[in-house]
Design a protein around this motif. Sequence first.
Motif, mmCIF file in Angstrom:
data_model
loop_
_atom_site.group_PDB
_atom_site.id
_atom_site.type_symbol
_atom_site.label_atom_id
_atom_site.label_comp_id
_atom_site.label_asym_id
_atom_site.label_seq_id
_atom_site.Cartn_x
_atom_site.Cartn_y
_atom_site.Cartn_z
ATOM 1 N N GLU A 1 -21.319 -9.347 33.301
ATOM 2 C CA GLU A 1 -20.834 -7.962 33.338
ATOM 3 C C GLU A 1 -21.569 -7.150 34.406
ATOM 4 O OE1 GLU A 1 -18.331 -6.721 31.412
ATOM 5 O OE2 GLU A 1 -18.515 -4.680 32.161
ATOM 6 N N GLN B 1 -20.133 -5.415 37.880
ATOM 7 C CA GLN B 1 -20.391 -4.031 38.292
ATOM 8 C C GLN B 1 -20.954 -3.996 39.708
ATOM 9 O OE1 GLN B 1 -19.622 -1.485 36.369
ATOM 10 N NE2 GLN B 1 -19.509 -2.296 34.287
ATOM 11 N N MET C 1 -17.894 4.848 35.661
ATOM 12 C CA MET C 1 -17.054 3.710 35.335
ATOM 13 C C MET C 1 -17.803 2.643 34.547
ATOM 14 S SD MET C 1 -15.216 1.139 38.009
ATOM 15 C CE MET C 1 -16.499 -0.134 37.972
ATOM 16 N N SER C 2 -19.045 2.401 34.943
ATOM 17 C CA SER C 2 -19.746 1.242 34.416
ATOM 18 C C SER C 2 -19.912 1.274 32.897
ATOM 19 C CB SER C 2 -21.107 1.119 35.090
ATOM 20 O OG SER C 2 -21.840 2.310 34.889
ATOM 21 N N VAL D 1 -15.593 1.146 30.934
ATOM 22 C CA VAL D 1 -14.709 -0.008 30.973
ATOM 23 C C VAL D 1 -15.509 -1.309 30.971
ATOM 24 C CG1 VAL D 1 -12.899 -1.178 32.291
ATOM 25 C CG2 VAL D 1 -13.008 1.316 32.273
ATOM 26 N N GLU D 2 -15.266 -2.153 29.982
ATOM 27 C CA GLU D 2 -15.823 -3.501 29.993
ATOM 28 C C GLU D 2 -15.061 -4.298 31.042
ATOM 29 O OE1 GLU D 2 -14.353 -6.132 26.965
ATOM 30 O OE2 GLU D 2 -16.384 -6.851 26.540
ATOM 31 N N MET D 3 -15.776 -4.996 31.916
ATOM 32 C CA MET D 3 -15.078 -5.672 33.005
ATOM 33 C C MET D 3 -14.905 -7.171 32.781
ATOM 34 S SD MET D 3 -16.106 -3.552 36.360
ATOM 35 C CE MET D 3 -14.475 -3.922 37.020
ATOM 36 N N ILE D 4 -15.748 -7.775 31.944
ATOM 37 C CA ILE D 4 -15.605 -9.202 31.629
ATOM 38 C C ILE D 4 -15.644 -9.370 30.110
ATOM 39 C CG2 ILE D 4 -16.588 -11.508 31.911
ATOM 40 C CD1 ILE D 4 -17.736 -10.648 34.558
ATOM 41 N N VAL E 1 -10.266 -4.679 36.652
ATOM 42 C CA VAL E 1 -10.639 -3.985 37.896
ATOM 43 C C VAL E 1 -9.680 -2.828 38.139
ATOM 44 C CG1 VAL E 1 -10.880 -4.181 40.401
ATOM 45 C CG2 VAL E 1 -11.671 -6.034 38.942
ATOM 46 N N ALA F 1 -10.475 -0.063 35.769
ATOM 47 C CA ALA F 1 -11.676 0.683 36.151
ATOM 48 C C ALA F 1 -11.393 1.626 37.323
ATOM 49 C CB ALA F 1 -12.797 -0.294 36.526
ATOM 50 N N THR F 2 -10.494 1.186 38.203
ATOM 51 C CA THR F 2 -10.186 1.998 39.387
ATOM 52 C C THR F 2 -9.198 3.110 39.041
ATOM 53 O OG1 THR F 2 -10.441 -0.034 40.686
ATOM 54 C CG2 THR F 2 -9.494 1.869 41.810
ATOM 55 N N GLN F 3 -8.331 2.840 38.113
ATOM 56 C CA GLN F 3 -7.353 3.826 37.662
ATOM 57 C C GLN F 3 -7.452 3.919 36.127
ATOM 58 O OE1 GLN F 3 -5.659 6.488 36.962
ATOM 59 N NE2 GLN F 3 -4.742 6.298 38.997
#
Lengths: 79, 79, 79, 79, 79, 79
Positions: D19, D23, E1-2, E5-8, E32, E35-37
């Motif tokens: 994670e 980032q 953002m960090s 939103v969980e990214m993984i 992704v 997170a961007t939108q």
Amino acid sequence: MSEQVEMIPGNSLITKTPEEGRQLAVKMARLVIKATQPDAAVREKLRPIYAEDAAMLIAIGQVVASEFATIAAANNYWK
Amino acid sequence: MSEQVEMIPGNSLITKTPEEGRQLAVKMARLVIKATQPDAAVREKLRPIYAEDAAMLIAIGQVVASEFATIAAANNYWK
Amino acid sequence: MSEQVEMIPGNSLITKTPEEGRQLAVKMARLVIKATQPDAAVREKLRPIYAEDAAMLIAIGQVVASEFATIAAANNYWK
Amino acid sequence: MSEQVEMIPGNSLITKTPEEGRQLAVKMARLVIKATQPDAAVREKLRPIYAEDAAMLIAIGQVVASEFATIAAANNYWK
Amino acid sequence: MSEQVEMIPGNSLITKTPEEGRQLAVKMARLVIKATQPDAAVREKLRPIYAEDAAMLIAIGQVVASEFATIAAANNYWK
Amino acid sequence: MSEQVEMIPGNSLITKTPEEGRQLAVKMARLVIKATQPDAAVREKLRPIYAEDAAMLIAIGQVVASEFATIAAANNYWK
């Protein structure tokens, strides 16, 4: 598609030389297009379009570079 | 195509220096375009188009980066 | 082109830190554009075009990511 | 550019978790854009353009995927 | 953002099967964009745009292929 | 999506031959599109659009090249 169009000539990624590997990369790139657009008449109609368009020629260069990366690794870079 | 256009100068990915490897990447990228559009007059006509177009210059940078990645790996990064 | 424009500053992919490696990636990406469009006046004219265009800025990011991948591998990820 | 904009936060590709690596990939992608377009006002103006454009959002995804590939390799995939 | 939103999902690249790895690639690509939108209403508005546009569907395929390459390497190709 | 659409036929990247690996690459690329656009009628409507568009055919070639790179590595290049 899977039966009509051969996608890797010789069914191998191994070539004698880098030059032959590069030729294979070009052929593999073309055969994907052939599989996606099996109608030779349509492909012939598209040829002058991409061959005279700078952006598409660059994009073809990108595809060949990607195919070649795989072939070069498969041949341990002909070292 | 396979007989008229040499696609890898010297038929080798090995170079003495990173700089020479970079030059090879540029040449390999150009030779794909030459093989796809063998007419030198057309290629000359296209040159000012991509050389004055920011998006195409960036795309050329992408192709060269990809070719160079393969050449750099082949040379074990000149270490 | 091969003699006028240096394509890899210092003729080496090895850097002391990731940050320096990233700077090198940016420089290498720019030098391809310089080699393709050697006229500084044209390049200056193109700068505001790509620097104010979201799609082109993203495309530049893609090129830098690709160059950096090679540099990072060359440096064994600075481990 | 090289002195004003830090391009890799922490000057390291090593992170504790996937994670955090992800980032970092996002941040590194953004910092290239910041370096190329240092004017914060212009970047702010561009934000709604790419954030509401499907094609650009996909292109951003491509850049992040590329940066992350390098970071993941650097961390031996956090295994 | 960090933080939002969980990214993984699961904070790991390791999956039991290739199929699960592929699902993870799709999710990572989507996160992704999220997170961007971050505005769900905008994302919903964009969905029919890319889902009915051949070029964007192909571009999504490219992103997923890139994410999957990393995940597959992380899992040693599930061998 | 994750339950309706199988994304990797046979749930394995291992194939007997390069040719079968290439076929798998094509299928995997298509299944991402199927997962993103589950409506078969829409996909059928899009088919002639990309199959008669040179730029999109090249882009499809890029996606297949990327998927194949992963599959080829998984199979140790069938050596």
